[in-house]
Design a protein around this motif. Sequence first.
Motif, PDB file in Angstrom:
ATOM      1  N   HIS A  23      11.280  16.217  73.325  1.00  0.00           N
ATOM      2  CA  HIS A  23      12.022  17.028  73.883  1.00  0.00           C
ATOM      3  C   HIS A  23      11.148  18.114  74.686  1.00  0.00           C
TER       4      HIS A  23
ATOM      5  N   HIS B 101      10.420  21.540  74.422  1.00  0.00           N
ATOM      6  CA  HIS B 101      10.181  22.622  73.950  1.00  0.00           C
ATOM      7  C   HIS B 101       8.592  22.823  73.882  1.00  0.00           C
TER       8      HIS B 101
ATOM      9  N   ASP C  33       6.132  23.563  71.960  1.00  0.00           N
ATOM     10  CA  ASP C  33       5.504  22.994  71.019  1.00  0.00           C
ATOM     11  C   ASP C  33       5.420  21.469  70.848  1.00  0.00           C
ATOM     12  N   HIS C  34       5.910  21.027  71.723  1.00  0.00           N
ATOM     13  CA  HIS C  34       5.912  19.568  71.928  1.00  0.00           C
ATOM     14  C   HIS C  34       5.450  18.950  73.361  1.00  0.00           C
TER      15      HIS C  34
ATOM     16  N   HIS D  65      19.592  19.232  68.460  1.00  0.00           N
ATOM     17  CA  HIS D  65      18.666  20.320  68.546  1.00  0.00           C
ATOM     18  C   HIS D  65      18.854  20.942  69.937  1.00  0.00           C
TER      19      HIS D  65
ATOM     20  N   ASP E  38      12.840  18.377  64.390  1.00  0.00           N
ATOM     21  CA  ASP E  38      13.588  19.237  65.277  1.00  0.00           C
ATOM     22  C   ASP E  38      14.995  18.657  65.362  1.00  0.00           C
TER      23      ASP E  38
END
Length: 263
Positions: free
Chosen positions: A56, A58, A60-61, A119, A141
């Motif tokens: 996804h 976000h 942090d990914h 999420h 997540d």
Amino acid sequence: MKFCVLGSGSRGNATYFESGETSILIDAGMSGIELQRRLATIGVELSEIDAILVTHEHNDHVHGVGVLSRRASISVHANPATFSAASKTVRKLFSYNEFETGVSFQIRNLEIHPFAISHDAHDPVGFRISDGRVSFGYCTDTGKVSQLIRHRLASCQALVLESNHDIEMLQNGAYPQYLKQRIRSSQGHLDNEVAASFLKDLLHEKLEHVVLAHLSEENNDPEIAYHAAMAALEKSPDCKELNIRISVANQYCVGELICLTNR
Ligand SMILES: [Zn+2]
Ligand SMILES: [Zn+2]
């Protein structure tokens, strides 16, 4: 089949996965330099990576997805909603390969099945990856465990599962109320107890290794998450026949390179 959680948590997530001639990353949520450094600690060069799968959008990914793709000509696989939501961060890619959530696709010898999770992102997914002999499940997540997730992760030999927070630590912690609510919501993150009880449902005699991932630095403690998972394992009626290792992924240190034996 081998895999290694290169780092996991709200500051960045990436997992290395290898089977036969194929090497992939699941997410690349750290800087390109940092990911290259972490891969080097397990003896892998960036040029060996064939593809990056994105769960996804976000940060942090996806933080390092664009730079790695351009730097080492790596193809990136994501669904269209994630791709479009991440486009400002990832910018130009060497190559973009679209998948549809719920529809399996192939990268060389690997069959990859992206499945929907719950999420607050546009079209977040977990992955089940099979090389014809062994299956690996990846699910972080998600604010809840659906029947679909249960079904997709059943009978995998290895799992990376979210165990994000301890409910009490979150409740008593310093986070503002709205953020606590977001984390606890059905589109937030899994707490240790829910993760442990989910793990109990997923136990089977061929399961070899479980990595607990995406632990909150503020609202969790690796010991608490580990003990919750171990307690679930010990409560299982077939506990004696099971031979499962549980480890906890870390934000700052590269995890163990785990080799599956397909016993
Ligand atoms: Zn995350
Ligand atoms: Zn997220």
